[in-house]
Write an enzyme that holds these catalytic residues in place. Structure first.
Site, short mmCIF file in Angstrom:
data_model
loop_
_atom_site.label_atom_id
_atom_site.label_comp_id
_atom_site.label_asym_id
_atom_site.label_seq_id
_atom_site.Cartn_x
_atom_site.Cartn_y
_atom_site.Cartn_z
N LEU A 17 55.58 82.90 19.55
CA LEU A 17 54.28 83.48 19.95
C LEU A 17 53.34 83.62 18.76
CD1 LEU A 17 55.48 86.26 22.46
CD2 LEU A 17 55.07 83.81 22.84
N ASP A 36 56.00 85.82 7.66
CA ASP A 36 57.28 85.68 8.36
C ASP A 36 58.38 85.68 7.30
OD1 ASP A 36 57.87 84.30 11.44
OD2 ASP A 36 59.54 84.47 10.04
N ASP A 59 58.66 90.50 4.48
CA ASP A 59 59.46 91.31 5.40
C ASP A 59 58.58 92.47 5.84
OD1 ASP A 59 61.14 93.07 6.66
OD2 ASP A 59 62.71 93.02 5.12
N CYS A 86 53.62 89.98 15.84
CA CYS A 86 54.57 89.24 16.69
C CYS A 86 55.99 89.24 16.11
CB CYS A 86 54.15 87.78 16.86
SG CYS A 86 52.65 87.56 17.81
N TYR A 162 66.66 97.12 22.30
CA TYR A 162 65.43 96.33 22.41
C TYR A 162 64.39 97.06 23.28
CZ TYR A 162 62.46 92.21 23.19
OH TYR A 162 61.41 91.33 23.26
N LYS A 166 60.66 98.42 22.23
CA LYS A 166 59.41 97.95 22.85
C LYS A 166 58.70 99.11 23.58
CE LYS A 166 59.65 93.77 21.34
NZ LYS A 166 58.70 93.31 20.31
N THR A 197 59.63 80.09 24.19
CA THR A 197 59.63 80.00 22.72
C THR A 197 60.95 79.34 22.28
OG1 THR A 197 60.60 82.20 22.50
CG2 THR A 197 58.20 82.08 22.49
N1 LIG Z 1 60.16 84.95 23.89
C1 LIG Z 1 60.10 85.84 24.87
O1 LIG Z 1 60.46 85.57 26.03
C2 LIG Z 1 59.55 87.22 24.58
C3 LIG Z 1 59.36 88.08 25.67
C4 LIG Z 1 58.87 89.36 25.44
C5 LIG Z 1 58.56 89.76 24.15
N2 LIG Z 1 58.76 88.92 23.12
C6 LIG Z 1 58.43 89.42 21.78
O2 LIG Z 1 57.50 88.56 21.18
C7 LIG Z 1 57.65 88.57 19.76
C8 LIG Z 1 57.77 87.14 19.27
O3 LIG Z 1 58.89 86.55 19.89
P1 LIG Z 1 59.18 84.98 19.84
O4 LIG Z 1 59.78 84.62 21.14
O5 LIG Z 1 57.99 84.27 19.34
O6 LIG Z 1 60.38 84.98 18.80
P2 LIG Z 1 60.67 84.05 17.52
O7 LIG Z 1 62.06 84.37 17.13
O8 LIG Z 1 60.31 82.63 17.85
O9 LIG Z 1 59.65 84.61 16.43
C9 LIG Z 1 59.80 85.85 15.82
C10 LIG Z 1 59.56 85.67 14.34
O10 LIG Z 1 59.65 86.96 13.71
C11 LIG Z 1 60.19 86.75 12.42
N3 LIG Z 1 60.73 87.98 11.89
C12 LIG Z 1 61.85 88.67 12.28
N4 LIG Z 1 62.03 89.74 11.52
C13 LIG Z 1 61.03 89.77 10.59
C14 LIG Z 1 60.68 90.64 9.53
N5 LIG Z 1 61.42 91.72 9.23
N6 LIG Z 1 59.57 90.35 8.81
C15 LIG Z 1 58.82 89.28 9.09
N7 LIG Z 1 59.11 88.41 10.08
C16 LIG Z 1 60.19 88.65 10.83
C17 LIG Z 1 61.27 85.69 12.62
O11 LIG Z 1 61.59 85.04 11.41
C18 LIG Z 1 60.60 84.77 13.64
O12 LIG Z 1 59.96 83.66 13.04
C19 LIG Z 1 58.88 89.43 19.49
O13 LIG Z 1 58.46 90.72 19.13
C20 LIG Z 1 59.62 89.44 20.81
O14 LIG Z 1 60.37 90.62 20.97
C21 LIG Z 1 59.24 87.66 23.30
#
Ligand SMILES: NC(=O)c1ccc[n+]([C@@H]2O[C@H](COP(=O)([O-])OP(=O)(O)OC[C@H]3O[C@@H](n4cnc5c(N)ncnc54)[C@H](O)[C@@H]3O)[C@@H](O)[C@H]2O)c1
Length: 256
Positions: A17, A36, A59, A86, A162, A166, A197
């Site tokens: 995202l 990231d 981080d 994100c 989780y 959230k 994703t």
């Molecule tokens: N994919 C889904 O279906 C979905 C649904 C609801 C909510 N979300 C939320 O959306 C957000 C993005 O999810 P996504 O699906 O793109 O996941 P993703 O794993 O593709 O991306 C998340 C990114 O966050 C980075 N990250 C993790 N910990 C970190 C830290 N401490 N510092 C900096 N970067 C860090 C990771 O390296 C990763 O690149 C998340 O918060 C997730 O909970 C996703």
């Protein structure tokens, strides 16, 4: 807020995202700083998006590193107009699992990244946004968009950590919007449903199809671009503030 020419920070910008959001904002003429932990993917994104983007390994939970990061933004760009949070993790575990009881360290890690990390970015971003000198015709200094999940409302079995994280992101939206109103900074949160994703694309096609069929309409996974488009709308629509928007095709998650 007009997106063109403004400066945005996108966390989790290397993947999913966050990557879609960074791509969208650059496409609208913004300057985007992606942060990231995943350096390899982040650098690939920077190469793909070109001169209007930069990747910084960061981080979001690191108090000192985040402080220094925002000091550098101020020096380099002189302003910050938007933050999109994100970065996050989504492990699942049962309280009473086959291998024993839920690990407390894992619970704390999820809260630390998803809640403290988000808040850590917000506090420094808000401080920098508050210094922005409004130009003629402008109403707002900054916009903050957080990412929660439908798990904040219907957490499934195994999602105690989780869902708690959230839920916290959802709950902090209104008090932040109320407080930052006097600085002309808006705060919004998006609660996505099931997004296509890398995490989900790694699943077998039949599992992805089955998940998609659970969505009333449209019966498919959401595209990251649809999330990015909503972020763009939130930036552009000044009257959206202090609210959580579900982006979920009307899905209501079942217990498991
Ligand atoms: N994919 C889904 O279906 C979905 C649904 C609801 C909510 N979300 C939320 O959306 C957000 C993005 O999810 P996504 O699906 O793109 O996941 P993703 O794993 O593709 O991306 C998340 C990114 O966050 C980075 N990250 C993790 N910990 C970190 C830290 N401490 N510092 C900096 N970067 C860090 C990771 O390296 C990763 O690149 C998340 O918060 C997730 O909970 C996703």
């Amino acid at each position: 807020m007009k997106i063109q020419g403004k400066v945005f920070v996108v966390t989790g910008g290397a993947s999913g995202l966050g990557a879609a959001t960074a791509t969208y904002l650059v496409g609208q003429g913004a300057q985007v700083i992606m942060v990231d932990m995943n350096q390899e993917l982040g650098q690939e994104m920077q190469q793909r998006l070109g001169e209007h983007s930069v990747f910084v390994k960061l981080d979001v939970t690191d108090e000192h590193a985040v402080k220094v990061f925002f000091e550098n933004i101020e020096q380099q760009y002189g302003q910050l107009n938007g933050l999109v949070n994100c970065a996050g993790i989504a492990p699942s575990a049962k309280v009473l699992g086959r291998d024993g009881i839920h690990d407390l360290g894992m619970f704390q890690k999820v809260l630390n990244i998803n809640v403290s990390g988000t808040f850590n970015m917000i506090r420094f971003a808000a401080s920098l946004m508050a210094k922005y000198q409004l130009q003629a015709g402008e109403e707002e200094r900054g916009v903050i968009v957080n990412t929660a999940s439908v798990a904040a409302f219907e957490g499934q079995l195994g999602q105690a950590a989780y869902a708690a994280s959230k839920g916290a992101v959802v709950s902090m939206t209104l008090p932040l919007a109320r407080e930052l109103a006097r600085e002309a900074i808006r705060v919004m949160t998006i609660a996505p449903g099931i997004m296509e994703t890398p995490m989900l694309k790694a699943m077998p096609q039949n599992v992805q199809d089955a998940l998609g069929q659970m969505v009333p309409f449209p019966s498919r996974l959401a595209k990251p671009e649809e999330f990015a488009h909503l972020v763009g709308h939130i930036f552009e629509n000044t009257y959206l503030n202090g609210e959580v928007i579900r982006l979920d095709g009307a899905i209501r998650m079942q217990p498991k």
